[in-house]
Design an enzyme around this catalytic site. Sequence first.
Site, mmCIF file in Angstrom:
data_model
loop_
_atom_site.group_PDB
_atom_site.id
_atom_site.type_symbol
_atom_site.label_atom_id
_atom_site.label_comp_id
_atom_site.label_asym_id
_atom_site.label_seq_id
_atom_site.Cartn_x
_atom_site.Cartn_y
_atom_site.Cartn_z
ATOM 1 N N CYS A 137 -2.295 9.503 2.642
ATOM 2 C CA CYS A 137 -1.838 8.941 1.367
ATOM 3 C C CYS A 137 -2.793 9.264 0.217
ATOM 4 C CB CYS A 137 -1.652 7.435 1.485
ATOM 5 S SG CYS A 137 -3.134 6.589 2.051
ATOM 6 N N GLU A 174 0.883 -1.174 0.000
ATOM 7 C CA GLU A 174 0.000 0.000 0.000
ATOM 8 C C GLU A 174 0.915 1.217 0.000
ATOM 9 O OE1 GLU A 174 -3.195 0.057 -0.270
ATOM 10 O OE2 GLU A 174 -3.900 -1.925 0.310
HETATM 11 P P1 NAD Z 1 8.146 4.746 4.965
HETATM 12 O O1 NAD Z 1 8.144 3.945 3.738
HETATM 13 O O2 NAD Z 1 9.300 5.636 5.236
HETATM 14 O O3 NAD Z 1 8.052 3.790 6.271
HETATM 15 C C1 NAD Z 1 7.043 2.814 6.434
HETATM 16 C C2 NAD Z 1 7.564 1.703 7.324
HETATM 17 O O4 NAD Z 1 8.695 1.117 6.708
HETATM 18 C C3 NAD Z 1 7.995 2.134 8.722
HETATM 19 O O5 NAD Z 1 7.528 1.183 9.660
HETATM 20 C C4 NAD Z 1 9.516 2.126 8.637
HETATM 21 O O6 NAD Z 1 10.133 1.768 9.866
HETATM 22 C C5 NAD Z 1 9.796 1.069 7.591
HETATM 23 N N1 NAD Z 1 11.015 1.358 6.826
HETATM 24 C C6 NAD Z 1 11.497 2.580 6.464
HETATM 25 N N2 NAD Z 1 12.643 2.448 5.741
HETATM 26 C C7 NAD Z 1 12.864 1.115 5.638
HETATM 27 C C8 NAD Z 1 13.894 0.340 5.011
HETATM 28 N N3 NAD Z 1 14.903 0.913 4.353
HETATM 29 N N4 NAD Z 1 13.820 -1.002 5.091
HETATM 30 C C9 NAD Z 1 12.800 -1.606 5.740
HETATM 31 N N5 NAD Z 1 11.815 -0.923 6.376
HETATM 32 C C10 NAD Z 1 11.836 0.431 6.324
HETATM 33 O O7 NAD Z 1 6.757 5.539 4.960
HETATM 34 P P2 NAD Z 1 6.202 6.596 5.996
HETATM 35 O O8 NAD Z 1 7.018 7.846 5.917
HETATM 36 O O9 NAD Z 1 6.012 5.958 7.336
HETATM 37 O O10 NAD Z 1 4.751 6.866 5.374
HETATM 38 C C11 NAD Z 1 4.541 7.766 4.323
HETATM 39 C C12 NAD Z 1 4.366 7.044 2.993
HETATM 40 O O11 NAD Z 1 3.414 6.016 3.120
HETATM 41 C C13 NAD Z 1 3.822 7.974 1.907
HETATM 42 O O12 NAD Z 1 4.439 7.671 0.686
HETATM 43 C C14 NAD Z 1 2.339 7.619 1.867
HETATM 44 O O13 NAD Z 1 1.707 7.945 0.661
HETATM 45 C C15 NAD Z 1 2.400 6.153 2.116
HETATM 46 N N6 NAD Z 1 1.139 5.670 2.655
HETATM 47 C C16 NAD Z 1 0.368 4.850 1.883
HETATM 48 C C17 NAD Z 1 -0.858 4.406 2.375
HETATM 49 C C18 NAD Z 1 -1.751 3.502 1.582
HETATM 50 O O14 NAD Z 1 -2.695 2.971 2.150
HETATM 51 N N7 NAD Z 1 -1.514 3.296 0.297
HETATM 52 C C19 NAD Z 1 -1.271 4.797 3.634
HETATM 53 C C20 NAD Z 1 -0.447 5.639 4.381
HETATM 54 C C21 NAD Z 1 0.764 6.046 3.884
#
Ligand code: NAD
Length: 469
Positions: free
Chosen positions: A249, A215
């Site tokens: 998002c 997602e």
């Molecule tokens: P992110 O991708 O930075 O982090 C999400 C999760 O991944 C966190 O738990 C983090 O600890 C982990 N993570 C981060 N870097 C990682 C790595 N290198 N390896 C493994 N795990 C890692 O996202 P965010 O900043 O928490 O959220 C914002 C993003 O999420 C935006 O792009 C938003 O559009 C998207 N989002 C999508 C939805 C949806 O339902 N489609 C919902 C909410 C947010």
Amino acid sequence: MSYMGNPFYNVFNSQKSNQFAVAKASYKKRINKLNALKNAIENTYKDAIREAIYADFKKPYAETDLTEIYPVIGDIKFAKQHLKSWMKRQKVETPLALLGSSSWYIYEPKGVCLIISPWNFPLNLTFGPLVSAIAAGNTVIIKPSEMTPHISKVMKAIISELFSENEVALIEGDVKASQALLELPFNHIFFTGSPQVGKIVMKAASNHLASVTLELGGKSPAIIDDTINLKRAVKRLVWGKFVNNGQTCIAPDYVFIKASLKDVFIAEIRKQLQKFYSTNAETSDSYSRIVNKKHFNRLVSYLQDAKSHSATIEIGGQTNQDDCYIAPTVVSNLPEDSLLMQEEIFGPILPIKVYENIDEVITYINTKEKPLALYIYSKHKRTIDKVISNTRAGTSCINNNVVQYSNHNLPFGGSNNSGIGKSHGYFGFQEFSNMRSVMKQHTKGSVEFLFPPYTTLKQKIVDITLKWF
Ligand code: NAD
């Protein structure tokens, strides 16, 4: 491959050993688990949830109730209504050529699942997928975001109280914890976050051929034409953009407005912002904050970049680093290479683009990655149909935004860069299940007549079969 050095191997292994016991849980047992989760969220821990999310990014209690608690409770209620029929074996027809047999498929649990969630709707986007995973009979390890530590603690308390670790476990930790978890051979990984990290997750999943639900995010456009009641459209758009401080998002990332309406559109946005958040949103109890300094600085850099490109700050622009505050901001005249037009904004800044005819809008959108959401405000059916059928997006809403998320009958998710797989309701249940097909032979099967040796008679039967069956 040995995982002995992995800090989460023990909990993973305990779930692996327990997965069949969990999978066998009757419909009633699964419902009991969902009821316990529901009770914890809406009663025992409700105040703790509100306080924790307020501590994380000053989210107003009413907004937490509406956008964190209510969707999860809705997910649970929906699953309770439908789980019995979802769990039933699904009979399908058997073709004449397979006479003497019957066929069906069952939804069996994927097994040991990993849920990695983001910070922007920390409860909703962690417990929402958990509801689907439990409904489908899986064991689950959850890794919430490190950026919202207060609510992670509360979620940890809930999970520890309701589940033993060999069924559902929550691990608080940062990227390193996430990376260590991704080494383990999960059966399914449900990830919500950015497209960049989504690619990392998919690569890690490929080591074990784990299935994934991704997602993700992206730049979601909204289009407003000149047939619409502008005041009403602006009210909805401003809510969708600035709820949760734009950290949503499916928020409209930028908006296309008919050139002739630009000035009146901006005036309407200003009026609506004042109604929602008063003339100074910093003093409003209804306006959240950016989650942390890192994201605050990222957004400020986008604004500085816009100014250096001679863009026009039409509304807002004020910031306060101490409080991670950015005023509701509207920007126009942005060149295409500005950061605000290149990056997913994920904050309370709304770029405006003007257009003359809908074809140029469609062409523009189709030069970009497929967005998670695309919104069209119009009374003109032909325009709406043209936009929907000539663009691609994970989800759309006509004459409103964001609210489509809360219809549990709809699949939710992106497409390619904005996501893979769907969540919510039946679609979430499917995502955490394997559709296992089963065929039962009752009598001597018709195909057996065609087993070797291939005589002339059998060749004739094959000819007939190819022609008629
Ligand atoms: P992110 O991708 O930075 O982090 C999400 C999760 O991944 C966190 O738990 C983090 O600890 C982990 N993570 C981060 N870097 C990682 C790595 N290198 N390896 C493994 N795990 C890692 O996202 P965010 O900043 O928490 O959220 C914002 C993003 O999420 C935006 O792009 C938003 O559009 C998207 N989002 C999508 C939805 C949806 O339902 N489609 C919902 C909410 C947010």
